[in-house]
Design a protein around this motif. Structure first.
Motif, short mmCIF file in Angstrom:
data_model
loop_
_atom_site.label_atom_id
_atom_site.label_comp_id
_atom_site.label_asym_id
_atom_site.label_seq_id
_atom_site.Cartn_x
_atom_site.Cartn_y
_atom_site.Cartn_z
N TRP A 72 0.84 -1.20 0.00
CA TRP A 72 0.00 0.00 0.00
C TRP A 72 0.87 1.25 0.00
CZ3 TRP A 72 -0.32 3.93 3.63
CH2 TRP A 72 -1.33 4.86 3.42
N GLN A 73 1.91 1.26 0.82
CA GLN A 73 2.81 2.41 0.91
C GLN A 73 3.50 2.65 -0.43
OE1 GLN A 73 3.09 4.35 3.71
NE2 GLN A 73 4.29 5.72 2.45
N LYS A 74 3.93 1.60 -1.07
CA LYS A 74 4.63 1.72 -2.35
C LYS A 74 3.69 2.22 -3.45
CE LYS A 74 7.34 -0.92 -5.67
NZ LYS A 74 7.86 -2.23 -6.02
N LYS A 75 2.47 1.70 -3.47
CA LYS A 75 1.52 2.03 -4.54
C LYS A 75 0.85 3.38 -4.31
CE LYS A 75 -1.42 1.13 -7.95
NZ LYS A 75 -1.03 1.08 -9.33
N PHE A 76 0.42 3.65 -3.09
CA PHE A 76 -0.38 4.85 -2.85
C PHE A 76 0.37 5.88 -1.99
CE2 PHE A 76 -3.41 1.37 -3.51
CZ PHE A 76 -4.04 1.84 -4.63
N GLY A 77 0.98 5.46 -0.91
CA GLY A 77 1.79 6.34 -0.09
C GLY A 77 1.06 7.32 0.79
N SER A 78 -0.16 7.62 0.47
CA SER A 78 -0.91 8.57 1.30
C SER A 78 -2.36 8.10 1.42
CB SER A 78 -0.87 9.97 0.68
OG SER A 78 -1.48 9.98 -0.59
N PRO A 79 -3.01 8.51 2.49
CA PRO A 79 -4.39 8.06 2.70
C PRO A 79 -5.33 8.62 1.64
CG PRO A 79 -3.72 9.60 4.42
CD PRO A 79 -2.53 9.34 3.57
N ALA A 80 -6.41 7.90 1.44
CA ALA A 80 -7.42 8.32 0.46
C ALA A 80 -8.10 9.60 0.94
CB ALA A 80 -8.43 7.22 0.27
N GLN A 81 -8.31 10.51 0.02
CA GLN A 81 -8.97 11.77 0.35
C GLN A 81 -10.48 11.73 0.09
OE1 GLN A 81 -7.23 14.27 1.84
NE2 GLN A 81 -5.56 12.76 1.79
N THR A 82 -10.88 10.83 -0.80
CA THR A 82 -12.30 10.72 -1.14
C THR A 82 -12.73 9.26 -1.02
OG1 THR A 82 -11.88 10.28 -3.48
CG2 THR A 82 -12.03 12.61 -2.82
N ALA A 91 -12.08 3.42 -2.17
CA ALA A 91 -12.59 2.22 -2.85
C ALA A 91 -11.55 1.68 -3.82
CB ALA A 91 -13.89 2.56 -3.59
N LYS A 92 -10.83 2.56 -4.49
CA LYS A 92 -9.78 2.14 -5.42
C LYS A 92 -8.67 1.40 -4.67
CE LYS A 92 -6.45 4.00 -8.69
NZ LYS A 92 -5.93 5.21 -9.34
N GLN A 93 -8.26 1.95 -3.54
CA GLN A 93 -7.22 1.30 -2.74
C GLN A 93 -7.70 -0.05 -2.22
OE1 GLN A 93 -5.81 4.01 0.29
NE2 GLN A 93 -5.20 5.55 -1.24
N LEU A 94 -8.93 -0.10 -1.77
CA LEU A 94 -9.52 -1.34 -1.27
C LEU A 94 -9.55 -2.41 -2.35
CD1 LEU A 94 -11.20 -2.61 1.19
CD2 LEU A 94 -13.18 -1.94 -0.16
N ARG A 95 -10.02 -2.04 -3.55
CA ARG A 95 -10.10 -2.99 -4.66
C ARG A 95 -8.72 -3.50 -5.05
NH1 ARG A 95 -13.62 0.75 -6.71
NH2 ARG A 95 -12.00 1.53 -8.12
N PHE A 96 -7.74 -2.61 -5.07
CA PHE A 96 -6.37 -3.01 -5.43
C PHE A 96 -5.85 -4.07 -4.47
CE2 PHE A 96 -1.79 -2.49 -4.79
CZ PHE A 96 -1.33 -2.77 -6.07
N LEU A 97 -6.02 -3.83 -3.18
CA LEU A 97 -5.51 -4.78 -2.17
C LEU A 97 -6.31 -6.08 -2.19
CD1 LEU A 97 -4.72 -2.26 0.69
CD2 LEU A 97 -3.08 -3.41 -0.82
N GLN A 98 -7.61 -6.00 -2.45
CA GLN A 98 -8.41 -7.22 -2.55
C GLN A 98 -7.98 -8.05 -3.75
OE1 GLN A 98 -12.38 -5.59 -2.72
NE2 GLN A 98 -12.81 -6.22 -0.61
N TYR A 99 -7.74 -7.40 -4.87
CA TYR A 99 -7.29 -8.11 -6.07
C TYR A 99 -5.97 -8.82 -5.82
CZ TYR A 99 -5.45 -9.01 -10.70
OH TYR A 99 -4.91 -9.62 -11.79
N ARG A 100 -5.12 -8.22 -5.02
CA ARG A 100 -3.83 -8.81 -4.71
C ARG A 100 -3.95 -9.96 -3.71
NH1 ARG A 100 0.99 -6.46 -6.66
NH2 ARG A 100 0.36 -5.26 -8.47
#
Length: 144
Positions: free
Chosen positions: A103-113, A118-127
């Motif tokens: 998560w830190q490597k891909k996004f690095g910062s918390p979601a603002q919206t 949801a995008k971050q959640l889907r990415f991690l679920q897919y992984r």
């Protein structure tokens, strides 16, 4: 039979295979399944073919990018038993730490919206990370 063994050794020289994968590669070359099984049994007795070793190597190579659920699924699709998978999976390390690092490597910062979350959640679920790990990482990102 010697040709089957030579083909199997050529395959194993390139990379490790699970027994099921190697059986699928040898089956078209053999007259019957008994000959394939005999070659595979001999390779296992000589420790040239090992599902445990294959599982360990596969997990070591892919654990940085994938969660336990995805690793388990991939190994099952390659014909490994649940016992072999369970024995090799602890070598992957802590799933929460792997999830946080990815998560830190891909996004690095918390979601603002909510859409970003949801995008971050889907990415991690897919992984293939567990809901528990994903929730902890996303909470950690909001607190940071």
């Amino acid at each position: 039979m010697a040709e089957l063994r030579q083909h199997a050794l050529a395959c194993l020289a390139r990379r490790d295979y699970s027994r099921a994968e190697l059986r699928a590669r040898l089956r078209p070359l053999a007259a019957d399944d008994a000959a394939v099984d005999e070659v595979l049994d001999r390779l296992e007795s000589e420790r040239l073919l090992s599902d445990q070793r294959y599982a360990s190597q596969r997990i070591a190579a892919r654990a940085v990018r994938y969660g336990d659920t995805r690793l388990r699924q991939e190994l099952r699709l390659r014909g490994l038993s649940d016992a072999d998978i369970a024995a090799a999976l602890p070598a992957a390390g802590d799933e929460l730490e792997r999830c946080r690092a990815l998560w830190q490597k891909k996004f690095g910062s918390p979601a603002q919206t909510p859409a970003e979350r949801a995008k971050q959640l889907r990415f991690l679920q897919y992984r293939g990370f567990s809901h528990t790990a994903i929730s902890a990482v996303l909470r950690y990102g909001e607190e940071a």
